[in-house]
Write a protein that holds these residues in place. Structure first.
Motif, PDB file in Angstrom:
ATOM      1  N   SER A  86       0.820  -1.211   0.000  1.00 42.50           N
ATOM      2  CA  SER A  86       0.000   0.000   0.000  1.00 42.50           C
ATOM      3  C   SER A  86       0.850   1.255   0.000  1.00 42.50           C
ATOM      4  CB  SER A  86      -0.933  -0.005   1.212  1.00 42.50           C
ATOM      5  OG  SER A  86      -0.166  -0.071   2.415  1.00 42.50           O
ATOM      6  N   ASN A  87       2.124   1.121   0.412  1.00 43.96           N
ATOM      7  CA  ASN A  87       3.034   2.274   0.442  1.00 43.96           C
ATOM      8  C   ASN A  87       3.817   2.427  -0.853  1.00 43.96           C
ATOM      9  OD1 ASN A  87       2.332   2.913   3.123  1.00 43.96           O
ATOM     10  ND2 ASN A  87       3.781   1.392   3.923  1.00 43.96           N
ATOM     11  N   THR A  88       3.679   1.461  -1.748  1.00 46.47           N
ATOM     12  CA  THR A  88       4.396   1.527  -3.023  1.00 46.47           C
ATOM     13  C   THR A  88       3.635   2.401  -4.003  1.00 46.47           C
ATOM     14  OG1 THR A  88       5.238  -0.722  -2.701  1.00 46.47           O
ATOM     15  CG2 THR A  88       5.345   0.192  -4.930  1.00 46.47           C
ATOM     16  N   PRO A  89       4.270   3.434  -4.552  1.00 47.82           N
ATOM     17  CA  PRO A  89       3.551   4.300  -5.498  1.00 47.82           C
ATOM     18  C   PRO A  89       3.205   3.558  -6.777  1.00 47.82           C
ATOM     19  CG  PRO A  89       5.892   4.854  -5.450  1.00 47.82           C
ATOM     20  CD  PRO A  89       5.664   3.863  -4.348  1.00 47.82           C
ATOM     21  N   ALA A  90       2.093   3.944  -7.392  1.00 45.56           N
ATOM     22  CA  ALA A  90       1.711   3.354  -8.673  1.00 45.56           C
ATOM     23  C   ALA A  90       2.658   3.807  -9.778  1.00 45.56           C
ATOM     24  CB  ALA A  90       0.274   3.742  -9.005  1.00 45.56           C
ATOM     25  N   GLU A 125      12.006   9.027 -11.536  1.00 42.64           N
ATOM     26  CA  GLU A 125      13.230   9.403 -10.827  1.00 42.64           C
ATOM     27  C   GLU A 125      14.239  10.028 -11.787  1.00 42.64           C
ATOM     28  OE1 GLU A 125      14.724   6.223  -8.183  1.00 42.64           O
ATOM     29  OE2 GLU A 125      12.921   5.104  -8.765  1.00 42.64           O
ATOM     30  N   SER A 126      14.542  11.295 -11.570  1.00 37.32           N
ATOM     31  CA  SER A 126      15.595  12.013 -12.310  1.00 37.32           C
ATOM     32  C   SER A 126      15.502  11.791 -13.816  1.00 37.32           C
ATOM     33  CB  SER A 126      16.982  11.584 -11.814  1.00 37.32           C
ATOM     34  OG  SER A 126      17.096  11.804 -10.429  1.00 37.32           O
ATOM     35  N   LEU A 127      14.310  11.918 -14.343  1.00 39.77           N
ATOM     36  CA  LEU A 127      14.056  11.613 -15.748  1.00 39.77           C
ATOM     37  C   LEU A 127      14.559  12.732 -16.659  1.00 39.77           C
ATOM     38  CD1 LEU A 127      12.714   9.200 -17.172  1.00 39.77           C
ATOM     39  CD2 LEU A 127      10.633  10.558 -17.316  1.00 39.77           C
ATOM     40  N   CYS A 128      15.286  12.334 -17.691  1.00 45.83           N
ATOM     41  CA  CYS A 128      15.797  13.296 -18.674  1.00 45.83           C
ATOM     42  C   CYS A 128      15.584  12.748 -20.080  1.00 45.83           C
ATOM     43  CB  CYS A 128      17.292  13.563 -18.470  1.00 45.83           C
ATOM     44  SG  CYS A 128      17.717  14.339 -16.898  1.00 45.83           S
ATOM     45  N   ILE A 181       6.859   8.001 -19.696  1.00 47.49           N
ATOM     46  CA  ILE A 181       6.255   7.192 -18.638  1.00 47.49           C
ATOM     47  C   ILE A 181       5.625   5.934 -19.209  1.00 47.49           C
ATOM     48  CG2 ILE A 181       4.409   7.137 -16.904  1.00 47.49           C
ATOM     49  CD1 ILE A 181       4.986  10.109 -16.394  1.00 47.49           C
ATOM     50  N   THR A 182       4.990   6.046 -20.370  1.00 46.81           N
ATOM     51  CA  THR A 182       4.322   4.884 -20.981  1.00 46.81           C
ATOM     52  C   THR A 182       5.280   4.000 -21.764  1.00 46.81           C
ATOM     53  OG1 THR A 182       3.726   6.280 -22.878  1.00 46.81           O
ATOM     54  CG2 THR A 182       2.079   6.022 -21.133  1.00 46.81           C
ATOM     55  N   GLY A 183       6.524   4.420 -21.928  1.00 49.45           N
ATOM     56  CA  GLY A 183       7.502   3.595 -22.619  1.00 49.45           C
ATOM     57  C   GLY A 183       7.564   3.798 -24.112  1.00 49.45           C
ATOM     58  N   ILE A 184       6.800   4.746 -24.648  1.00 45.52           N
ATOM     59  CA  ILE A 184       6.862   5.031 -26.089  1.00 45.52           C
ATOM     60  C   ILE A 184       8.210   5.630 -26.444  1.00 45.52           C
ATOM     61  CG2 ILE A 184       5.876   6.482 -27.909  1.00 45.52           C
ATOM     62  CD1 ILE A 184       3.170   6.116 -26.599  1.00 45.52           C
ATOM     63  N   LEU A 185       8.741   6.483 -25.562  1.00 49.02           N
ATOM     64  CA  LEU A 185      10.071   7.055 -25.746  1.00 49.02           C
ATOM     65  C   LEU A 185      11.021   6.458 -24.713  1.00 49.02           C
ATOM     66  CD1 LEU A 185       9.299  10.863 -26.265  1.00 49.02           C
ATOM     67  CD2 LEU A 185       9.859   9.166 -28.018  1.00 49.02           C
ATOM     68  N   LYS A 186      12.282   6.343 -25.095  1.00 46.99           N
ATOM     69  CA  LYS A 186      13.315   5.867 -24.178  1.00 46.99           C
ATOM     70  C   LYS A 186      14.012   7.068 -23.559  1.00 46.99           C
ATOM     71  CE  LYS A 186      17.459   2.973 -23.959  1.00 46.99           C
ATOM     72  NZ  LYS A 186      18.414   2.144 -24.730  1.00 46.99           N
ATOM     73  N   PRO A 187      14.126   7.103 -22.241  1.00 46.59           N
ATOM     74  CA  PRO A 187      14.768   8.259 -21.621  1.00 46.59           C
ATOM     75  C   PRO A 187      16.266   8.306 -21.881  1.00 46.59           C
ATOM     76  CG  PRO A 187      14.280   6.595 -19.964  1.00 46.59           C
ATOM     77  CD  PRO A 187      13.647   6.128 -21.242  1.00 46.59           C
ATOM     78  N   THR A 188      16.820   9.501 -21.920  1.00 48.22           N
ATOM     79  CA  THR A 188      18.269   9.660 -22.009  1.00 48.22           C
ATOM     80  C   THR A 188      18.910   9.200 -20.705  1.00 48.22           C
ATOM     81  OG1 THR A 188      17.960  11.548 -23.483  1.00 48.22           O
ATOM     82  CG2 THR A 188      20.119  11.312 -22.460  1.00 48.22           C
ATOM     83  N   SER A 189      18.251   9.507 -19.596  1.00 46.92           N
ATOM     84  CA  SER A 189      18.679   9.029 -18.285  1.00 46.92           C
ATOM     85  C   SER A 189      17.480   9.075 -17.356  1.00 46.92           C
ATOM     86  CB  SER A 189      19.823   9.884 -17.726  1.00 46.92           C
ATOM     87  OG  SER A 189      19.411  11.229 -17.557  1.00 46.92           O
ATOM     88  N   GLY A 190      17.613   8.416 -16.229  1.00 49.48           N
ATOM     89  CA  GLY A 190      16.514   8.384 -15.278  1.00 49.48           C
ATOM     90  C   GLY A 190      15.737   7.085 -15.357  1.00 49.48           C
ATOM     91  N   LEU A 191      14.748   6.978 -14.485  1.00 54.34           N
ATOM     92  CA  LEU A 191      14.024   5.717 -14.357  1.00 54.34           C
ATOM     93  C   LEU A 191      12.540   5.974 -14.146  1.00 54.34           C
ATOM     94  CD1 LEU A 191      14.284   2.595 -14.011  1.00 54.34           C
ATOM     95  CD2 LEU A 191      14.531   3.020 -11.551  1.00 54.34           C
ATOM     96  N   VAL A 192      11.697   5.138 -14.776  1.00 53.00           N
ATOM     97  CA  VAL A 192      10.245   5.146 -14.570  1.00 53.00           C
ATOM     98  C   VAL A 192       9.834   3.759 -14.094  1.00 53.00           C
ATOM     99  CG1 VAL A 192       7.975   5.385 -15.625  1.00 53.00           C
ATOM    100  CG2 VAL A 192       9.830   6.895 -16.330  1.00 53.00           C
ATOM    101  N   THR A 193       9.112   3.707 -12.989  1.00 54.15           N
ATOM    102  CA  THR A 193       8.616   2.440 -12.461  1.00 54.15           C
ATOM    103  C   THR A 193       7.101   2.499 -12.355  1.00 54.15           C
ATOM    104  OG1 THR A 193      10.638   2.203 -11.142  1.00 54.15           O
ATOM    105  CG2 THR A 193       8.790   0.758 -10.597  1.00 54.15           C
ATOM    106  N   LEU A 194       6.423   1.520 -12.947  1.00 52.36           N
ATOM    107  CA  LEU A 194       4.970   1.452 -12.923  1.00 52.36           C
ATOM    108  C   LEU A 194       4.532   0.164 -12.232  1.00 52.36           C
ATOM    109  CD1 LEU A 194       4.267   2.473 -16.646  1.00 52.36           C
ATOM    110  CD2 LEU A 194       4.261   3.969 -14.643  1.00 52.36           C
ATOM    111  N   HIS A 195       3.501   0.262 -11.423  1.00 56.66           N
ATOM    112  CA  HIS A 195       2.945  -0.898 -10.741  1.00 56.66           C
ATOM    113  C   HIS A 195       1.470  -1.013 -11.114  1.00 56.66           C
ATOM    114  CE1 HIS A 195       6.448  -1.706  -8.174  1.00 56.66           C
ATOM    115  NE2 HIS A 195       6.577  -0.397  -8.088  1.00 56.66           N
TER     116      HIS A 195
END
Length: 453
Positions: free
Chosen positions: A3-7, A11-14, A75-89
Motif C-alpha cells: 500500500s506504500n508503493t507508489p503506482a 526518478e531524475s528523468l531526462c 512514462i508509458t515507454g513510447i520514448l526511451k529516456p536519455t537518463s533516469g528511471l520510470v517504475t509502474l505498478h
C-alpha cells in the motif's frame, strides 16, 4: 504491491535530442557515432522526479512546448529516456496522440480488436467488452468505416472507450478530453470519477483550470522541461496562470518568484499540520498579477471624453485581478472630458474570453447628481459588484455615452480595457458561466402507486 508503493515513480528523468547540422550529418552520426556532427542538444525533459500514489489523480500543466506530452510518452515507454528511471505498478492504459495505435485503413470495429490486443486483451476478452466499448464510443455507422474518415472527436470517443474497457490500474491521458463535444466530455469525466472511486491511478495533461481543480488531488507544473513545483491543484493553477500571463522579458523573474513561493509552501507543509498547509496555499486568493493585462484592447475615437486608469479593487482597497466567486469588488475608471457633454451616462460590460456578453450596466442620468460635464472636468466612475462568475478569464469594457444633436452616442469607448481571472472552486458543482446561487436541495413529492409507471 504494498500500500506504500507508489503506482508511478519517476526518478531524475531526462530526455535530450541531438540536433544535427544536416540529414547527412545525422546519418554519419548514427553510423559512426561521431559527436562532431551534432550542432546542438535540445533537452525536452530535465531531471524530473515525482511519484503518484495508488488511486491518486494528478494533473500535469504547463505552457505549450514545456514537455508535458514528452513526459507522458516517457512514462508509458513510447520514448526511451536519455537518463533516469520510470517504475509502474499495475496495468496501464493510455490515450496519447490523437489516433495513436489506430490503423487508419481498418474500421473502428477492427481497431477495437487491434488496440485491445496491444493492451494485452485476448480476442475472447475483447468480445466480452465490445458491446460496452461500442455503446460508450457512440459513433454510430462510422464504427464499420475506416478510421481515416473519422473526425478528431470520433478518434477520441473510440480511443477513450477502448482505454477504459480494460479496467486499468493506471490511466494516462494526454489532453484528449478537450477534443470531444461537451456531452462526451461530461460522460468521460463521470467515468473518470468512477475509476477514481474504484482506486484507479490517473495521470493526465490538461490546459483546463476547472478540470484540474475539480478532478485532481495534486498538480505538477512544468516549464521548459523542468518541474517547477507540485501541490494542491488550486495553488499550482494560480502559479501556472502567472507564467501564462508573463511576457518574455518578465518570465525569468516570474519563474524565480514562483520557485521561491513553491519552496516556502513546501517548508510550511512540513512544519505544520495539513490544515495549516492548506490555509497557507489558499492565502494567494486576493491577488494582483502585474503580468495579467489584456492584449486585445480596442480604443475607439474620442468624441469629447477619454477613458483611462482602469482599476479593480477588493473590499480592502487592494488592486486585484484574480477574483474569488462570491466576493465583492469595485471596478473603476477615470474619464477626462475634452469638451462639454450633456446627459452623460457611464457603462461597463463583462465579456468572456470568447466574446460572449455576460452582463453589465449603463448608469441612468436620473441617478447621477450631475449628468452635464464641462471641458477639463475629470471624474472617477466606480461600479461595485459581486463576483458570481465561474472559473475562467473575463474582460471588462467601458463606455461614456452622451447626447449630441439629439442622438445618444459613445463619447468614448474601450473594449477589453481590463482583464481578470476567477479562481476555481475545489469540487465545484456549478456549470456554465454564472453562479445563480441554486441550493443543493432535493424536493421529493410522493404519489399514489397507481400513478407511478
Amino acid at each position: 504491491m504494498s500500500s506504500n508503493t507508489p503506482a508511478i515513480a519517476v526518478e531524475s528523468l531526462c530526455k535530450a535530442y541531438d540536433i544535427y547540422q544536416s540529414p547527412a550529418h545525422r546519418f554519419l552520426g548514427l553510423l559512426r557515432g561521431n559527436r562532431n556532427t551534432v550542432k546542438e542538444c535540445f533537452t525536452a525533459i530535465s531531471d524530473v522526479s515525482f511519484t503518484v500514489d495508488k488511486g491518486e489523480v494528478v494533473g500535469i500543466v504547463g505552457r505549450n512546448g514545456c514537455g508535458k506530452s514528452t513526459l507522458l510518452q516517457l512514462i508509458t515507454g513510447i520514448l526511451k529516456p536519455t537518463s533516469g528511471l520510470v517504475t509502474l505498478h499495475g496495468r496501464v492504459s493510455a490515450i496519447l496522440e490523437l489516433g495513436a495505435g489506430f490503423n487508419p485503413d481498418a474500421t473502428g470495429r477492427e481497431n477495437i480488436f487491434i488496440n485491445g490486443a496491444i493492451l494485452g486483451l485476448s480476442a475472447d476478452a475483447i468480445e466480452d467488452r465490445i458491446a460496452g466499448i461500442i455503446d460508450f464510443a457512440d459513433i454510430g455507422a462510422f464504427l464499420d468505416r475506416p478510421v481515416k474518415l473519422y473526425s478528431s472527436g470520433m478518434y477520441v470517443r473510440l480511443a477513450f472507450a477502448i482505454a477504459i474497457s480494460i479496467e486499468p490500474d493506471i490511466l494516462i491521458i494526454d489532453e484528449a478530453l478537450s477534443v470531444g463535444d461537451a456531452a462526451f466530455q461530461r460522460k468521460c469525466f463521470t467515468r473518470i470519477e468512477n475509476l477514481k472511486k474504484n482506486g484507479t491511478t490517473i495521470l493526465f495533461v490538461s490546459h483546463s483550470e476547472t478540470t484540474v481543480v475539480e478532478l485532481c488531488d495534486r498538480a505538477i507544473l512544468l516549464n521548459e522541461g523542468e518541474k517547477i513545483c507540485e501541490g494542491r491543484p488550486k495553488f499550482v493553477m494560480g502559479l501556472y496562470n502567472r507564467i501564462l500571463n508573463a511576457n518574455e522579458a518578465s518570465l525569468p523573474e516570474t519563474l524565480l518568484a514562483i520557485r521561491a513561493e513553491a519552496v516556502s509552501i513546501y517548508e510550511q507543509r512540513h512544519d505544520h499540520d495539513n490544515g495549516a498547509a492548506n490555509t497557507s496555499q489558499d492565502s494567494s486568493t486576493d491577488f494582483h498579477d502585474p503580468n495579467l493585462v489584456p492584449q486585445s484592447t480596442i480604443t475607439y475615437e474620442s468624441h469629447g471624453a477619454t477613458i483611462g486608469n482602469a482599476q479593480l479593487h477588493n473590499t480592502k482597497g487592494s488592486e486585484v485581478n484574480i477574483l474569488q466567486r462570491g466576493e465583492s469588488y469595485v471596478f473603476s475608471y477615470e474619464v477626462r472630458f475634452t469638451k462639454p457633454l450633456h446627459n452623460v451616462r457611464f457603462s461597463f460590460l463583462v465579456k468572456t474570453i470568447r466574446g460572449i456578453e455576460v452582463g453589465g450596466i449603463a448608469s441612468n442620468t436620473e441617478t447621477l447628481m450631475n449628468s452635464d460635464f464641462a471641458a477639463g472636468t475629470v471624474v472617477t466612475v466606480s461600479f461595485p459588484f459581486k463576483c458570481l462568475l465561474t472559473s475562467d478569464q473575463y474582460f471588462l469594457n467601458a463606455g461614456v455615452l452622451a447626447m449630441v444633436n439629439g442622438e445618444e452616442i459613445f463619447a468614448h469607448r474601450v473594449l477589453d480595457l481590463y482583464t481578470f481571472n476567477v479562481q476555481p472552486v475545489e469540487r465545484d458543482t456549478i456549470t456554465g458561466v454564472v453562479d445563480f446561487g441554486v441550493q443543493e436541495a432535493v424536493s421529493i413529492t410522493y404519489h399514489d402507486q397507481k400513478h407511478l409507471k
